[in-house]
Structure formats: C-alpha cells, structure tokens
Design a protein around this motif. Sequence first.
Motif, PDB file in Angstrom:
ATOM      1  N   MET A   1     -12.300 -21.713 -20.606  1.00  0.00           N
ATOM      2  CA  MET A   1     -11.383 -22.155 -19.596  1.00  0.00           C
ATOM      3  C   MET A   1     -10.892 -23.535 -19.981  1.00  0.00           C
ATOM      4  O   MET A   1     -11.638 -24.491 -19.971  1.00  0.00           O
ATOM      5  N   ALA A   2      -9.662 -23.698 -20.365  1.00  0.00           N
ATOM      6  CA  ALA A   2      -9.118 -24.980 -20.760  1.00  0.00           C
ATOM      7  C   ALA A   2      -8.494 -25.661 -19.557  1.00  0.00           C
ATOM      8  O   ALA A   2      -7.714 -25.077 -18.827  1.00  0.00           O
ATOM      9  N   ARG A   3      -8.845 -26.909 -19.348  1.00  0.00           N
ATOM     10  CA  ARG A   3      -8.336 -27.680 -18.222  1.00  0.00           C
ATOM     11  C   ARG A   3      -7.925 -29.048 -18.720  1.00  0.00           C
ATOM     12  O   ARG A   3      -8.358 -29.503 -19.745  1.00  0.00           O
ATOM     13  N   GLU A   4      -7.106 -29.730 -17.968  1.00  0.00           N
ATOM     14  CA  GLU A   4      -6.766 -31.113 -18.220  1.00  0.00           C
ATOM     15  C   GLU A   4      -7.550 -31.981 -17.246  1.00  0.00           C
ATOM     16  O   GLU A   4      -7.064 -32.343 -16.197  1.00  0.00           O
ATOM     17  N   PRO A   5      -8.805 -32.326 -17.542  1.00  0.00           N
ATOM     18  CA  PRO A   5      -9.638 -33.036 -16.608  1.00  0.00           C
ATOM     19  C   PRO A   5      -9.196 -34.446 -16.287  1.00  0.00           C
ATOM     20  O   PRO A   5      -9.649 -35.014 -15.329  1.00  0.00           O
ATOM     21  N   SER A   6      -8.354 -35.065 -17.072  1.00  0.00           N
ATOM     22  CA  SER A   6      -7.990 -36.445 -16.805  1.00  0.00           C
ATOM     23  C   SER A   6      -7.041 -36.563 -15.618  1.00  0.00           C
ATOM     24  O   SER A   6      -6.947 -37.601 -15.004  1.00  0.00           O
ATOM     25  N   ALA A   7      -6.339 -35.518 -15.299  1.00  0.00           N
ATOM     26  CA  ALA A   7      -5.360 -35.577 -14.218  1.00  0.00           C
ATOM     27  C   ALA A   7      -5.987 -35.109 -12.913  1.00  0.00           C
ATOM     28  O   ALA A   7      -6.911 -34.332 -12.890  1.00  0.00           O
ATOM     29  N   ASN A   8      -5.421 -35.607 -11.815  1.00  0.00           N
ATOM     30  CA  ASN A   8      -5.795 -35.053 -10.523  1.00  0.00           C
ATOM     31  C   ASN A   8      -5.102 -33.712 -10.421  1.00  0.00           C
ATOM     32  O   ASN A   8      -3.951 -33.556 -10.799  1.00  0.00           O
ATOM     33  N   GLU A   9      -5.798 -32.745  -9.898  1.00  0.00           N
ATOM     34  CA  GLU A   9      -5.317 -31.369  -9.944  1.00  0.00           C
ATOM     35  C   GLU A   9      -5.353 -30.769  -8.549  1.00  0.00           C
ATOM     36  O   GLU A   9      -6.357 -30.834  -7.859  1.00  0.00           O
ATOM     37  N   SER A  10      -4.241 -30.190  -8.119  1.00  0.00           N
ATOM     38  CA  SER A  10      -4.244 -29.462  -6.863  1.00  0.00           C
ATOM     39  C   SER A  10      -4.839 -28.085  -7.103  1.00  0.00           C
ATOM     40  O   SER A  10      -4.586 -27.461  -8.108  1.00  0.00           O
ATOM     41  N   SER A  11      -5.673 -27.664  -6.186  1.00  0.00           N
ATOM     42  CA  SER A  11      -6.339 -26.369  -6.303  1.00  0.00           C
ATOM     43  C   SER A  11      -6.138 -25.586  -5.027  1.00  0.00           C
ATOM     44  O   SER A  11      -5.705 -26.125  -4.013  1.00  0.00           O
ATOM     45  N   ASP A  12      -6.496 -24.295  -5.092  1.00  0.00           N
ATOM     46  CA  ASP A  12      -6.483 -23.486  -3.887  1.00  0.00           C
ATOM     47  C   ASP A  12      -7.553 -24.031  -2.955  1.00  0.00           C
ATOM     48  O   ASP A  12      -8.695 -24.254  -3.362  1.00  0.00           O
ATOM     49  N   LEU A  13      -7.195 -24.203  -1.709  1.00  0.00           N
ATOM     50  CA  LEU A  13      -8.088 -24.804  -0.730  1.00  0.00           C
ATOM     51  C   LEU A  13      -9.310 -23.938  -0.439  1.00  0.00           C
ATOM     52  O   LEU A  13     -10.442 -24.420  -0.455  1.00  0.00           O
ATOM     53  N   GLN A  14      -9.114 -22.650  -0.180  1.00  0.00           N
ATOM     54  CA  GLN A  14     -10.210 -21.811   0.302  1.00  0.00           C
ATOM     55  C   GLN A  14     -11.384 -21.693  -0.673  1.00  0.00           C
ATOM     56  O   GLN A  14     -12.535 -21.833  -0.256  1.00  0.00           O
ATOM     57  N   PRO A  15     -11.155 -21.462  -1.974  1.00  0.00           N
ATOM     58  CA  PRO A  15     -12.309 -21.384  -2.882  1.00  0.00           C
ATOM     59  C   PRO A  15     -13.117 -22.683  -2.932  1.00  0.00           C
ATOM     60  O   PRO A  15     -14.348 -22.654  -3.002  1.00  0.00           O
ATOM     61  N   VAL A  16     -12.446 -23.823  -2.850  1.00  0.00           N
ATOM     62  CA  VAL A  16     -13.151 -25.109  -2.865  1.00  0.00           C
ATOM     63  C   VAL A  16     -13.961 -25.267  -1.586  1.00  0.00           C
ATOM     64  O   VAL A  16     -15.134 -25.650  -1.621  1.00  0.00           O
ATOM     65  N   LEU A  17     -13.357 -24.955  -0.446  1.00  0.00           N
ATOM     66  CA  LEU A  17     -14.081 -25.053   0.817  1.00  0.00           C
ATOM     67  C   LEU A  17     -15.263 -24.093   0.859  1.00  0.00           C
ATOM     68  O   LEU A  17     -16.343 -24.454   1.335  1.00  0.00           O
ATOM     69  N   ASP A  18     -15.076 -22.872   0.362  1.00  0.00           N
ATOM     70  CA  ASP A  18     -16.168 -21.897   0.329  1.00  0.00           C
ATOM     71  C   ASP A  18     -17.334 -22.421  -0.512  1.00  0.00           C
ATOM     72  O   ASP A  18     -18.503 -22.295  -0.117  1.00  0.00           O
ATOM     73  N   ALA A  19     -17.016 -23.005  -1.652  1.00  0.00           N
ATOM     74  CA  ALA A  19     -18.067 -23.521  -2.528  1.00  0.00           C
ATOM     75  C   ALA A  19     -18.788 -24.703  -1.885  1.00  0.00           C
ATOM     76  O   ALA A  19     -20.024 -24.768  -1.902  1.00  0.00           O
ATOM     77  N   LEU A  20     -18.042 -25.610  -1.292  1.00  0.00           N
ATOM     78  CA  LEU A  20     -18.663 -26.787  -0.693  1.00  0.00           C
ATOM     79  C   LEU A  20     -19.397 -26.472   0.602  1.00  0.00           C
ATOM     80  O   LEU A  20     -20.275 -27.224   1.023  1.00  0.00           O
TER      81      LEU A  20
END
Length: 124
Positions: A1-20
Amino acid sequence: MAREPSANESSDLQPVLDALDDADARAIIRGLDEPKTANELSECCDIPLSTTYRKLDLLTESGLLEEGTEIRSDGHHTTTYSVAFEEVRIALTEGRDLDVEIARPDQGPEERLADIWTAVREET
C-alpha cells in the motif's frame, strides 16, 4: 500500500471512527511503540490472535496503521505493523458535513524510495 505520509490526508470518516471506537483496536495502537508482528501484538495486548488479525485489518484499511516486512535470515519474512499517523482531526465543514483528516509523519528518503518501488511493482 503506497501512501504519501508527509501530507495531511482526508479519509473516509466511518472507517476511522469505527477503528477508534473499538477498544481492542485502541489497545493495539497503544501497544505499537515500535513495529510489531501480529503475534507480538496479540501477546502484549492480551488479545486472541484471530481477533488481533481482524483489528489489524480494520486499522490498516482505515489508514491508521501501515504494514511493513521484517526480513529474516531464515527466509521466513513476516509482516510488521506500525502507527501511520500523528494526529486525527475531525472537523465540521461549511456544508455541515463531518470531515476527517489524518496527519502523517514525514518520511525519510529511504521510505519514499521504498514507496515508489512498491507502486512500480503494483503497476507492472
């Protein structure tokens, strides 16, 4: 999975909330003071291994963890996991929608090169 970690990244809200929102997932994040394997996380967090794998999938799919490979001299390489964020921000947009932004740590040149090679391999 290649990502650009240096930038702030908008993500889908629901998967992040589910994980947290998941206590085991939060325990895994707290247990990752350094890259660890699923077995190591299962032991240090006192979570069954099958549950650990499900939570690792949840966390990686949400973009909160990243996978790496530990190269072993015996040829049996293993997957390691590490925290892939410094901060998660949830904001109310002008359109009254919730937006999540994941602040990622800066990468060194070696990590950026590894990401480029990973992307090249995935496309060929």
